[in-house]
Design an enzyme around this catalytic site. Structure first.
Site, mmCIF file in Angstrom:
data_model
loop_
_atom_site.group_PDB
_atom_site.id
_atom_site.type_symbol
_atom_site.label_atom_id
_atom_site.label_comp_id
_atom_site.label_asym_id
_atom_site.label_seq_id
_atom_site.Cartn_x
_atom_site.Cartn_y
_atom_site.Cartn_z
ATOM 1 N N TYR A 45 0.932 -1.090 -0.034
ATOM 2 C CA TYR A 45 -0.020 0.314 0.014
ATOM 3 C C TYR A 45 0.939 1.211 0.020
ATOM 4 C CZ TYR A 45 -4.791 -2.258 1.024
ATOM 5 O OH TYR A 45 -5.888 -2.859 0.918
ATOM 6 N N LYS B 276 2.833 -15.236 3.190
ATOM 7 C CA LYS B 276 3.089 -16.177 2.023
ATOM 8 C C LYS B 276 4.428 -16.311 1.952
ATOM 9 C CE LYS B 276 1.557 -17.764 -2.187
ATOM 10 N NZ LYS B 276 0.691 -18.843 -2.258
ATOM 11 N N ASP C 178 -3.176 -18.180 1.156
ATOM 12 C CA ASP C 178 -4.167 -18.851 0.276
ATOM 13 C C ASP C 178 -5.005 -19.900 1.055
ATOM 14 O OD1 ASP C 178 -1.776 -20.226 0.428
ATOM 15 O OD2 ASP C 178 -1.949 -20.705 -1.612
ATOM 16 N N ASP D 236 -6.719 -7.080 4.606
ATOM 17 C CA ASP D 236 -7.617 -6.232 3.955
ATOM 18 C C ASP D 236 -8.732 -7.248 3.477
ATOM 19 O OD1 ASP D 236 -9.242 -4.008 2.565
ATOM 20 O OD2 ASP D 236 -8.088 -4.418 0.701
ATOM 21 N N ASP E 61 -12.817 -8.782 4.743
ATOM 22 C CA ASP E 61 -14.063 -8.784 3.988
ATOM 23 C C ASP E 61 -14.674 -10.031 4.073
ATOM 24 O OD1 ASP E 61 -13.732 -5.994 3.411
ATOM 25 O OD2 ASP E 61 -14.395 -6.256 1.418
HETATM 26 C C1 IPM Z 1 -10.519 -0.653 3.774
HETATM 27 C C2 IPM Z 1 -10.503 -0.367 2.670
HETATM 28 C C3 IPM Z 1 -9.289 0.503 2.283
HETATM 29 C C4 IPM Z 1 -8.099 -0.457 2.272
HETATM 30 C C5 IPM Z 1 -9.227 1.245 0.663
HETATM 31 C C6 IPM Z 1 -10.368 2.068 0.581
HETATM 32 C C7 IPM Z 1 -8.122 2.135 0.793
HETATM 33 O O1 IPM Z 1 -10.637 -1.381 1.504
HETATM 34 O O2 IPM Z 1 -10.202 0.026 4.880
HETATM 35 O O3 IPM Z 1 -10.455 -1.952 4.020
HETATM 36 O O4 IPM Z 1 -7.826 -1.186 1.445
HETATM 37 O O5 IPM Z 1 -7.544 -0.336 3.632
HETATM 38 MN MN MN Z 2 -11.330 -3.196 2.569
#
Ligand code: IPM
Ligand code: MN
Ligand code: NAD
Length: 347
Positions: A140, A185, A218, A242, A246
């Protein structure tokens, strides 16, 4: 009774919609416990680009630096996807500027939602994980290059960056089920090999009482679906964290449920739902505010050290779900505002 300054960064898309509900919940908790919360809203992301040309205006950063805690809704959206400056740069910029290297993302199963999970009840019942996502390093923030024919994102980690997030994860595990799963990884990435060596060294020197395992990213995405109860604290680098969080937020039935705290060693933290600006439902009062409200509870707990107040807000969400309140992502009919009101009724 105490007074606190809270900066709100509503941002884009559903960000302002869920931030309004988080603010209302904080106000109700303040009223019940006799605290004064002074709120000030500032621009970040796409709305800031539209207003000032910058995704993170200097006045926003200064206000955050002077706050007791910061609440962020979401940034981004199709309007700015091809723009030279992106809304996401604002979010990354403020995390870096405030030194928020530890992003804590809990995965909890809300009992009334057990049958709403995409996984079977017997797999998800009792799941309780805490992810420590490293937030200010990796690909990042490494040097980015792009020409017409090639592009690169440098993935860079220092030992110091790995040590400090590892310590946070081990310390948290001691107060829980005493197990850390470090996700990397290391079969391919040099940064992951340094990650694994460093985690092993910190473990041996300071936390040998904590159970430690290493899992490749993975296979981890598979393990957390097959046997999520096997995990307690997970620690991983920025990009893997990240993606994994999710996935984990969907175990409970919706990305709209995930909450997070982004913390450094000093100064204010940022508290933000895991989800994004949800352009497909923005502006229609359809977003689930629970991830935002639970992030407000994390603000109370980690940002202001108000534990009883945080418990009260967590319980209000649990009671609202128990009473059957559901937004559309959870198969219900309530809008964002109505779901917020259902939570407020229990504070
Ligand atoms: C999160 C988001 C951010 C990230 C993006 C919007 C920069 O996906 O907070 O999880 O990747 O950290
Ligand atoms: Mn995210
Ligand atoms: P997203 O999280 O915005 O949405 C993914 C899916 O989940 C969509 O179908 C959306 O409707 C649904 N969803 C998200 N939040 C919800 C909620 N509260 N209630 C009900 N449903 C919800 O991810 P995306 O579509 O990949 O990204 C959209 C934009 O958001 C992009 O510009 C991205 O960069 C940005 N983003 C920002 C943040 C942040 O500000 N922290 C986080 C992730 C993505």
């Amino acid at each position: 009774m105490s007074a606190f300054n809270i900066v709100l960064l509503p941002g884009d898309g559903v960000g302002p919609e869920v931030t309004a509900q988080a603010r209302a919940a904080l106000e109700a908790v303040g009223k019940r416990f006799g605290h004064t919360f002074a709120f000030a809203s500032h621009h970040i992301g796409g709305v800031a680009i539209d207003e000032t040309g910058e995704p993170l205006p200097a006045e926003t950063l200064e206000a955050c630096q002077a706050a007791d805690a910061v609440f962020l809704g979401a940034v981004g959206g199709p309007k700015w996807d091809l723009a030279p400056k992106r809304p996401e740069q604002g979010l990354l910029g403020i995390r870096k500027a405030l030194g928020l290297y530890a992003n804590i993302r809990p995965t909890l199963m809300h009992k009334p939602l057990l049958d709403h999970s995409p996984l079977k009840r017997e797999i998800v019942e009792g799941v309780d994980m805490l992810v420590f996502r490293e937030l200010t390093g990796g690909s990042y923030f490494g040097e980015k290059k792009q020409s017409a024919t090639e592009a690169s994102d440098l993935c860079l980690y220092t030992v110091g960056e790995i040590e400090r997030i590892a310590r946070k994860a081990f310390a948290a595990a001691r107060a829980r089920r005493n197990k850390v799963s470090s996700v990397d990884k290391a079969n391919v990435m040099a940064t992951s090999r340094l990650w694994r060596e460093t985690v092993i060294r910190v473990h041996k020197a300071e936390f040998s009482d904590v159970e430690l395992e290493h899992v490749l990213i993975d296979s981890m995405t598979m393990h957390v679906l097959r046997n999520p109860r096997a995990y307690d604290v997970i620690v991983t680098e920025n990009m893997f964290g990240d993606i994994l969080t999710d996935e984990l937020s969907a175990l409970g039935g919706s990305l709209g449920l995930g909450a997070s705290a982004s913390l450094g060693d000093a100064g204010p933290g940022i508290f933000e739902p895991v989800h994004g600006s949800a352009p497909d439902i923005a502006g229609r009062d359809l977003a689930n505010p629970i991830g935002a409200v639970l992030s407000a509870a994390m603000l109370l707990r980690h940002g202001l050290k108000l534990n009883a107040e945080a418990d009260a807000l967590d319980e209000a969400v649990a009671n609202a779900l128990e009473s059957g309140a559901r937004t559309r992502d959870l198969g219900g009919e309530l809008g964002c505002t109505q779901m917020g009101a259902a939570i407020l009724a229990h504070i």
